[in-house]
Scaffold this motif. Structure first.
Motif, mmCIF file in Angstrom:
data_model
loop_
_atom_site.group_PDB
_atom_site.id
_atom_site.type_symbol
_atom_site.label_atom_id
_atom_site.label_comp_id
_atom_site.label_asym_id
_atom_site.label_seq_id
_atom_site.Cartn_x
_atom_site.Cartn_y
_atom_site.Cartn_z
ATOM 1 N N GLU A 77 1.434 16.166 -2.995
ATOM 2 C CA GLU A 77 0.959 14.809 -3.268
ATOM 3 C C GLU A 77 1.570 14.297 -4.572
ATOM 4 O O GLU A 77 2.064 13.166 -4.645
ATOM 5 C CB GLU A 77 -0.569 14.798 -3.347
ATOM 6 C CG GLU A 77 -1.159 13.434 -3.610
ATOM 7 C CD GLU A 77 -2.682 13.446 -3.721
ATOM 8 O OE1 GLU A 77 -3.259 12.348 -3.639
ATOM 9 O OE2 GLU A 77 -3.287 14.523 -3.900
ATOM 10 N N GLY A 80 4.980 13.103 -4.220
ATOM 11 C CA GLY A 80 5.167 11.940 -3.360
ATOM 12 C C GLY A 80 5.556 12.276 -1.934
ATOM 13 O O GLY A 80 6.076 11.427 -1.219
ATOM 14 N N VAL A 83 0.316 12.144 1.316
ATOM 15 C CA VAL A 83 -0.743 11.220 0.898
ATOM 16 C C VAL A 83 -2.074 11.825 1.299
ATOM 17 O O VAL A 83 -2.243 12.280 2.436
ATOM 18 C CB VAL A 83 -0.584 9.837 1.576
ATOM 19 C CG1 VAL A 83 -1.799 8.966 1.326
ATOM 20 C CG2 VAL A 83 0.663 9.153 1.089
ATOM 21 N N THR A 85 -5.990 11.005 1.785
ATOM 22 C CA THR A 85 -6.897 9.878 1.974
ATOM 23 C C THR A 85 -8.328 10.398 2.041
ATOM 24 O O THR A 85 -8.619 11.299 2.830
ATOM 25 C CB THR A 85 -6.562 9.123 3.282
ATOM 26 O OG1 THR A 85 -5.188 8.728 3.237
ATOM 27 C CG2 THR A 85 -7.438 7.894 3.443
ATOM 28 N N TYR A 96 -4.707 14.389 5.302
ATOM 29 C CA TYR A 96 -3.391 14.430 4.676
ATOM 30 C C TYR A 96 -2.347 13.989 5.689
ATOM 31 O O TYR A 96 -2.452 14.300 6.872
ATOM 32 C CB TYR A 96 -3.068 15.856 4.215
ATOM 33 C CG TYR A 96 -4.062 16.380 3.215
ATOM 34 C CD1 TYR A 96 -3.857 16.194 1.860
ATOM 35 C CD2 TYR A 96 -5.216 17.032 3.628
ATOM 36 C CE1 TYR A 96 -4.791 16.661 0.925
ATOM 37 C CE2 TYR A 96 -6.145 17.499 2.715
ATOM 38 C CZ TYR A 96 -5.921 17.307 1.366
ATOM 39 O OH TYR A 96 -6.839 17.757 0.458
ATOM 40 N N ARG A 97 -1.350 13.270 5.201
ATOM 41 C CA ARG A 97 -0.221 12.874 6.030
ATOM 42 C C ARG A 97 1.024 12.849 5.161
ATOM 43 O O ARG A 97 0.940 12.753 3.935
ATOM 44 C CB ARG A 97 -0.448 11.518 6.685
ATOM 45 C CG ARG A 97 -0.458 10.367 5.713
ATOM 46 C CD ARG A 97 -0.498 9.007 6.426
ATOM 47 N NE ARG A 97 -0.654 7.946 5.443
ATOM 48 C CZ ARG A 97 0.342 7.430 4.723
ATOM 49 N NH1 ARG A 97 1.566 7.881 4.869
ATOM 50 N NH2 ARG A 97 0.106 6.469 3.855
ATOM 51 N N LEU A 98 2.168 12.934 5.816
ATOM 52 C CA LEU A 98 3.434 12.855 5.095
ATOM 53 C C LEU A 98 3.734 11.413 4.714
ATOM 54 O O LEU A 98 3.436 10.492 5.477
ATOM 55 C CB LEU A 98 4.579 13.388 5.958
ATOM 56 C CG LEU A 98 4.576 14.885 6.248
ATOM 57 C CD1 LEU A 98 5.705 15.225 7.215
ATOM 58 C CD2 LEU A 98 4.694 15.707 4.976
ATOM 59 N N THR A 99 4.330 11.239 3.549
ATOM 60 C CA THR A 99 4.835 9.935 3.156
ATOM 61 C C THR A 99 6.180 9.721 3.851
ATOM 62 O O THR A 99 6.684 10.611 4.545
ATOM 63 C CB THR A 99 5.059 9.867 1.638
ATOM 64 O OG1 THR A 99 6.066 10.827 1.290
ATOM 65 C CG2 THR A 99 3.776 10.129 0.869
ATOM 66 N N GLU A 100 6.787 8.580 3.618
ATOM 67 C CA GLU A 100 8.116 8.323 4.175
ATOM 68 C C GLU A 100 9.112 9.358 3.642
ATOM 69 O O GLU A 100 9.950 9.873 4.383
ATOM 70 C CB GLU A 100 8.564 6.908 3.811
ATOM 71 C CG GLU A 100 9.834 6.477 4.489
ATOM 72 C CD GLU A 100 10.176 5.028 4.191
ATOM 73 O OE1 GLU A 100 11.383 4.743 4.081
ATOM 74 O OE2 GLU A 100 9.260 4.190 4.078
ATOM 75 N N THR A 101 8.992 9.679 2.360
ATOM 76 C CA THR A 101 9.873 10.693 1.770
ATOM 77 C C THR A 101 9.615 12.056 2.387
ATOM 78 O O THR A 101 10.552 12.788 2.714
ATOM 79 C CB THR A 101 9.679 10.755 0.237
ATOM 80 O OG1 THR A 101 9.880 9.459 -0.310
ATOM 81 C CG2 THR A 101 10.635 11.738 -0.400
ATOM 82 N N THR A 103 8.410 12.637 5.350
ATOM 83 C CA THR A 103 8.893 12.581 6.727
ATOM 84 C C THR A 103 10.406 12.749 6.774
ATOM 85 O O THR A 103 10.940 13.402 7.672
ATOM 86 C CB THR A 103 8.473 11.255 7.387
ATOM 87 O OG1 THR A 103 7.038 11.185 7.375
ATOM 88 C CG2 THR A 103 8.957 11.158 8.817
#
Length: 140
Positions: A77, A80, A83, A85, A96-101, A103
């Protein structure tokens, strides 16, 4: 022939991630340490399949302790890549999920995982041969 030799087929800038032979690690070491660490890779692999709650991650990643998973997702996190939530429920729900970076990293992790699967038998044979030839070694 040395890697730094100027007449090799592959240019020195192709071998040095900073584009300059002899340059210090140029700041990539801390990033590679994070994304190359065993637990981070496994968390990224799991999150590549979609959003996960903490316990789902823990169940999916064999052998990871609650503390290590907490540290790993916090570090990801902070970098970056993930994320976190928190939903205002009782008890609080966190996912939790991956950010664009994060991914954008998954294709590299998948390629490494595929390579590992394709080559694990060859590596196991090489290790066995080495250990047989060097019975007193303590490399593991």
């Amino acid at each position: 022939m040395s890697v730094r030799h100027t007449e090799v087929t592959v240019g020195a800038s192709d071998l040095d991630p900073c584009g300059k032979v002899g340059h210090p690690d140029c700041g990539i070491r801390d990033v590679l340490d994070r994304v190359g660490d065993k637990w981070s890779v496994l968390v990224i692999v799991e999150l590549a399949n979609g959003v996960r709650r903490f316990r789902e991650l823990q169940r999916a990643i064999d052998g990871i302790s609650q503390r290590m998973l907490t540290l790993t997702v916090r570090r990801l996190e902070r970098d970056g890549l993930v994320v976190r939530t928190v939903y205002p429920t009782v008890p609080a729900q966190v996912d939790y999920r991956l950010t664009e970076t994060g991914t954008s990293l998954t294709h590299l992790v998948k390629a490494l995982a595929d390579w590992s699967l394709d080559n694990r038998a060859t590596i196991a044979e090489a290790r066995h041969s080495y250990d047989t030839e060097h019975p007193d070694n303590d490399i593991r």
